[in-house]
Design a protein around this motif. Structure first.
Motif, short mmCIF file in Angstrom:
data_model
loop_
_atom_site.label_atom_id
_atom_site.label_comp_id
_atom_site.label_asym_id
_atom_site.label_seq_id
_atom_site.Cartn_x
_atom_site.Cartn_y
_atom_site.Cartn_z
N VAL A 140 1.95 -14.94 -5.05
CA VAL A 140 1.04 -13.89 -4.60
C VAL A 140 -0.33 -14.50 -4.27
O VAL A 140 -0.72 -15.53 -4.81
N THR A 158 -4.42 -13.31 -3.81
CA THR A 158 -5.32 -12.20 -4.09
C THR A 158 -6.15 -11.88 -2.85
O THR A 158 -6.56 -12.78 -2.10
N LYS A 172 -1.38 -7.77 3.21
CA LYS A 172 -0.09 -8.48 3.11
C LYS A 172 0.02 -9.54 4.21
O LYS A 172 0.57 -10.62 3.97
N GLU A 197 3.44 -11.57 -1.54
CA GLU A 197 2.74 -10.31 -1.78
C GLU A 197 1.25 -10.58 -1.95
O GLU A 197 0.84 -11.69 -2.33
N TRP A 221 -2.05 -9.43 -4.10
CA TRP A 221 -2.54 -8.68 -5.26
C TRP A 221 -3.97 -8.26 -4.94
O TRP A 221 -4.81 -9.11 -4.61
N GLY A 225 -0.22 -4.41 -6.12
CA GLY A 225 0.13 -5.18 -4.94
C GLY A 225 -0.01 -4.32 -3.69
O GLY A 225 -0.24 -3.11 -3.79
N SER A 226 0.14 -4.92 -2.51
CA SER A 226 0.00 -4.15 -1.28
C SER A 226 1.14 -3.13 -1.14
O SER A 226 0.97 -2.08 -0.52
N THR A 278 3.54 -2.91 -4.09
CA THR A 278 4.22 -3.05 -5.40
C THR A 278 3.19 -2.80 -6.51
O THR A 278 2.00 -2.87 -6.27
N ALA A 319 1.62 -4.24 -10.11
CA ALA A 319 1.40 -5.60 -10.63
C ALA A 319 1.47 -5.59 -12.16
O ALA A 319 0.97 -4.66 -12.81
N ILE A 357 6.19 -8.24 -10.17
CA ILE A 357 5.86 -7.08 -9.36
C ILE A 357 7.04 -6.11 -9.41
O ILE A 357 8.19 -6.53 -9.65
#
Ligand code: PDD
Length: 295
Positions: free
Chosen positions: A145, A147, A170, A180, A182, A192-193, A195, A197, A253
């Motif tokens: 992931v 950030t 994303k 992904e 975060w 997540g975008s 999901t 976290a 995720i």
């Protein structure tokens, strides 16, 4: 140029739009649909596995809530909607896939305020096969992931189709080689975008952000929390910082498209030993058992 139906969708796929089952490549909505022009629409994604919809009721509960929040009526009764979903699954002959439901306020002459005589909402349902091999690989190897700043609006609890900030995050994450993004706000991870976290701290506490308008109340998140509680695992719903995430023992995720997918790097730094963690695996198994994902 090839038509969408020929280039992207396998022959024989069907979509449902406002009462009709149409060939996927030919299904369409009005050019002045308010979902299209103003983003006044909400959606759900539900996992279909072994011919069964996973967590169907909580997805429909959340859909009803999103619609209430934007004051759009349910396009069909829940029972009618469920029978349309089943019919679409049968027509597509798909056993493992992702069912997508979208409802917008409907079509009207463009104006921010909908007209008093607004017609019925637009209901779209599509179904596509799931890339199970890709998911298995992510489960086995974990994902990276990256950030990104959380630049979204203040009502992230509504599952709106307004996903531009999520898409941008994303895409930025993908450019960095990550699966992904975060999203970070005030030094803390929101989600997540696409999901929720999670981290597992050095002392074995499973942590995910508490519910508020800052995140989407993930259905998979809820079921994982229930499974963890049933197994008497130590869980805490609270905000966690980027620093905490970077020093976590494990991370993962969750979403309808993959419950408990291990996160093995954050911004290229390994999480724990850089391999999928045992608690993540255990939670994935508990979730699968609880929801019937295992078959
Ligand atoms: N995304 N947070 C965000 C921002 C999401 O978009 C999603 C789901 C989740 C997880 O929710 P759930 O467990 O109910 O799927 C969290 C879907 C899968 C999507 O946009 O494709």
């Amino acid at each position: 140029m090839k038509k969408w139906s020929e280039s992207r969708a396998p022959a024989g796929r069907y979509a449902y739009v406002n009462g009709r089952y149409l060939r996927h490549g030919e299904a369409c909505v009005h050019v002045e649909d308010r979902g299209l022009q103003l983003g006044e629409a909400i959606y759900e994604v539900c996992n279909l596995r072994h011919g069964r919809l996973i967590d169907e009721e909580p997805h429909l509960d959340r859909m009803e809530r999103s619609l209430r929040e934007i004051a759009v009526a349910m396009p069909l009764s829940r029972a009618a909607l469920k029978s349309v979903m089943r019919e679409l699954i049968a027509r597509n002959r798909i056993k493992d896939g992702l069912l997508y439901i979208q409802v917008s306020r409907g079509a009207a002459k463009r104006d921010h305020v909908p007209p008093a005589n607004m017609g019925r909402p637009t209901l779209i349902i599509t179904l596509r096969p799931q890339d199970l091999a890709g998911l298995e690989k992510r489960m086995a190897q974990g994902v990276a992931v990256s950030t990104q700043p959380d630049i979204r609006w203040g009502r992230r609890d509504i599952k709106t189709t307004n996903l531009l900030p999520n898409v941008m995050a994303k895409v930025a994450a993908k450019k960095k080689g990550a699966f992904e993004a975060w999203l970070v706000e005030g030094g803390k991870i929101t989600e997540g975008s696409s999901t929720n976290a999670w981290i597992v701290t050095a002392d074995g506490e499973i942590v995910t952000r508490d519910l508020s308008s800052a995140i989407l109340a993930g259905v998979t998140r809820k079921l994982i929390l229930e499974a963890a509680a049933e197994a008497q695992m130590k869980v805490s719903e609270r905000a966690f910082t980027l620093e905490e995430a970077k020093s976590a023992r494990e991370a993962f995720i969750s979403s309808a498209t993959g419950a408990c997918v291990p996160v093995v790097t954050i911004d290229d730094a390994p999480v724990g030993d850089g391999r999928p963690g045992p608690l993540t695996r255990r939670l994935g198994t508990l979730y699968a058992r609880k929801t019937g994902l295992e078959g």
